[in-house]
Design an enzyme around this catalytic site. Structure first.
Site, PDB file in Angstrom:
ATOM      1  N   GLU A  33     -10.835  22.471  20.751  1.00 54.90           N
ATOM      2  CA  GLU A  33      -9.473  22.726  20.292  1.00 54.90           C
ATOM      3  C   GLU A  33      -9.091  24.129  20.759  1.00 54.90           C
ATOM      4  O   GLU A  33      -9.821  25.077  20.486  1.00 54.90           O
ATOM      5  CB  GLU A  33      -9.384  22.633  18.770  1.00 54.90           C
ATOM      6  CG  GLU A  33      -7.953  22.779  18.249  1.00 54.90           C
ATOM      7  CD  GLU A  33      -7.860  22.623  16.738  1.00 54.90           C
ATOM      8  OE1 GLU A  33      -6.755  22.823  16.204  1.00 54.90           O
ATOM      9  OE2 GLU A  33      -8.882  22.322  16.102  1.00 54.90           O
ATOM     10  N   ARG A 257     -26.097  21.495  14.596  1.00 46.75           N
ATOM     11  CA  ARG A 257     -25.724  22.842  15.021  1.00 46.75           C
ATOM     12  C   ARG A 257     -26.971  23.724  15.094  1.00 46.75           C
ATOM     13  O   ARG A 257     -27.929  23.544  14.371  1.00 46.75           O
ATOM     14  CB  ARG A 257     -24.743  23.467  14.028  1.00 46.75           C
ATOM     15  CG  ARG A 257     -23.358  22.860  14.032  1.00 46.75           C
ATOM     16  CD  ARG A 257     -22.489  23.593  13.024  1.00 46.75           C
ATOM     17  NE  ARG A 257     -21.133  23.059  12.986  1.00 46.75           N
ATOM     18  CZ  ARG A 257     -20.152  23.457  13.796  1.00 46.75           C
ATOM     19  NH1 ARG A 257     -20.393  24.381  14.695  1.00 46.75           N
ATOM     20  NH2 ARG A 257     -18.948  22.936  13.699  1.00 46.75           N
ATOM     21  N   LYS A 267     -15.300  29.875  13.129  1.00 44.77           N
ATOM     22  CA  LYS A 267     -14.150  30.355  13.900  1.00 44.77           C
ATOM     23  C   LYS A 267     -13.170  31.096  13.005  1.00 44.77           C
ATOM     24  O   LYS A 267     -12.537  32.073  13.417  1.00 44.77           O
ATOM     25  CB  LYS A 267     -13.461  29.174  14.594  1.00 44.77           C
ATOM     26  CG  LYS A 267     -12.522  29.577  15.713  1.00 44.77           C
ATOM     27  CD  LYS A 267     -11.917  28.366  16.412  1.00 44.77           C
ATOM     28  CE  LYS A 267     -12.912  27.634  17.253  1.00 44.77           C
ATOM     29  NZ  LYS A 267     -12.287  26.548  18.041  1.00 44.77           N
TER      30      LYS A 267
END
Length: 553
Positions: A33, A257, A267
């Site tokens: 994104e 992760r 983020k």
């Protein structure tokens, strides 16, 4: 990717799919994104998606998930593309979810016509309350009973801009009693009267992630849609939509992760660090962003090797930052040219060296090169050495410079300290030495073998440079589980600046993106903040490899 290690579970799935004829070729995708800069978590995904596709003769698309115009910007698009190419990968096609807005809209119409989607006027709070809890089923509201014709008309009016933000949404009609909360009539479209960075003001309704993602995969013919473990609950929605729309059956696979110690990967938190000016920007060398690591002096190969080493699994865990630094150090040792830089200078005067004479000495650029190349280093009567390399009253087994003691100057001669000159405060101002003319490196006939070797620079030829010494941004190893605010654990010593170091003149030719080993000091990279008159270097890593030492077999 290394051929010696065992297959990871994604590779096992791909090999089974190819063996069974489920797919004849592999197509993966990396779908960021564009609402921020890529970090090390993304680097793992990039290396995995591009790596497995390359290994099995396939290809990888770069698809920007640009379905939320509120947070997206072309700045992020450009940075993402730069990061991927810098890491050494090239995508097959550059695509955007917004490329499919019309197709996705028609897919939504298809669901409405099947009686599998409806327009809901409820507020977000009402929808959340109606969904129930993990232990209590949800309940549908009266809007779910709208006719197909009414839903088609309302959805068309949503597209035409008749309604305000939040006034209506489109939801899938699945199962309000599902144990998977995401299957309880998930949102497919919401209204956003916001300018989009690519489509402008053409659209005021935008698909939700769960509706755009799987359908975009299907449109492109993605064979293996690889994402992280938090999307496991979304897979049921992914599969349901593809089945009901009767489109190409892309499949989603999840891996865990890999967080880094002494940093944060959120983020949102990284954006706060930037907006609150705790760091100098997304590419601050203390940030775990790919652009920050590039600026700091990390190499693409070191990051690829790191990602290959940590591998992939199905359980989230943290990886020692020292392991990443080990791979950076290992790669730079092979590729970085050597230079001499004095951080904290003290003056050395060689009393018996001819006044005004300048001798150009030969110095290796990198002893690790297959074919050794050389540079010239000027040598003369007055030099700088590190202040810490001299001690007036040394302890036993001190092998650097001291009164009456000899050392070798790297690439040059053996010198002996004869006397010192102090200033009014008693600090050492000058060190007076004599040299052995017959002790020149490469042609030494002196027979003297001092145990210490020092780096140095010629004062007359020295180039001034600012050095930025970076350390870990946070003080705690596990930043995901600290009490209180994460900003309470900022390392006050994460950046120390040496404003006036002195370097040999060859560093005037330094270039961005190249690595340099400052002898006995560490690995450095030229920073964009500097110019020809003011060189600025960032320390990538020091010379000491704590991880390798602790993990010796």
């Amino acid at each position: 990717m290394s051929e010696e290690r065992s297959l990871n579970f994604i590779e096992e799935i791909i090999e089974q799919d190819l063996a069974k004829g489920r797919h004849t070729s592999i197509l993966t995708r990396f779908p960021p994104e564009p609402n921020g800069y890529l970090h090390m978590g993304h680097a793992s995904s990039i290396c995995l998606n591009f790596g497995v596709a390359k290994k099995y003769g396939g290809k990888t698309n770069l698809r920007f998930d640009d379905t939320n115009p509120v947070t997206e910007d072309t700045e992020y698009v450009d940075s993402i593309k730069e990061d991927i190419q810098w890491l050494g990968f090239q995508w097959e096609k550059e695509l955007y979810a917004s490329d499919y807005f019309e197709t996705l809209y028609q897919y939504a119409v298809r669901l409405i016509n099947k009686g599998l989607a409806y327009v809901d006027d409820s507020t977000s709070e009402e929808i959340a309350e109606q969904k129930g809890t993990p232990t209590q089923p949800g309940r549908r509201n009266r809007f779910a009973e709208r006719s197909i014709e009414e839903n088609l008309q309302l959805f068309e009016e949503m597209r035409a801009g008749k309604y305000k933000d939040g006034e209506k949404v489109l939801r899938a009609k699945i199962d309000m009693e599902s144990s998977n909360m995401l299957m309880r009539d998930p949102l497919l479209y919401r209204i956003r009267h916001v300018h989009h960075h690519r489509t402008g003001d053409k659209w005021c309704i935008y698909p939700m992630y769960d509706f755009a993602h799987g359908q975009s995969d299907s449109i492109e013919g993605i064979t293996h849609s690889i994402c992280t473990m938090e999307f496991v609950p979304h897979r049921e929605v992914y599969d349901w939509l593809i089945e009901k729309l009767e489109i190409f059956p892309s499949r989603q696979y999840e891996f865990a992760r890999r967080n880094l110690t002494y940093t944060v990967m959120s983020k949102r938190k990284l954006l706060q660090l930037v907006n609150n000016k705790i760091v100098a920007g997304w590419d601050d060398p203390r940030m775990p962003t790919i652009s920050g690591m590039r600026r700091r002096g990390y190499t693409p190969k070191s990051i690829r090797d790191f990602c290959d080493r940590i591998g992939i699994g199905k359980r989230d865990n943290s990886v020692d930052l020292g392991l990443l630094e080990h791979f950076v150090r290992e790669d730079l040792n092979k590729t970085a040219v050597r230079r001499m830089v004095v951080f904290d200078p003290v003056k050395v005067v060689i009393s018996n060296y001819p006044d005004g004479e300048v001798e150009m000495l030969q110095a290796e650029n990198n002893p690790e090169e297959e074919t050794i190349t050389y540079r010239e280093v000027p040598f003369c009567k007055e030099l700088y050495i590190e202040r810490e390399d001299f001690m007036e009253n040394p302890p036993k087994k001190y092998f650097r410079l001291a009164p009456g003691q000899m050392v070798r100057l790297k690439y040059a001669y053996i010198i002996q300290c004869d006397s010192i000159v102090k200033d009014e405060q008693g600090a050492i101002k000058e060190i007076h030495c004599s040299y052995l003319p017959e002790s020149k490196s490469g042609a030494d006939t002196s027979g003297v073998r001092p145990k210490g070797t020092l780096h140095w620079v010629s004062i007359a030829h020295a180039v001034s440079a600012e050095l930025r010494m970076y350390d870990r941004l946070f003080t705690e190893e596990d930043m995901d589980n600290v009490p209180g605010e994460y900003t309470d654990y900022l390392n006050p010593d994460s950046l120390k600046i040496i404003p006036n170091a002195y370097a040999e003149p060859a560093l005037k030719e330094a270039k961005l993106g190249e690595g340099y080993q400052f002898l006995r000091k560490g690995y450095f990279a030229l920073d964009k903040d500097g110019d020809a008159d003011h060189l600025v270097f960032n320390r990538a890593v020091g010379l000491k490899d704590s991880w390798a030492k602790e993990n010796k077999k």
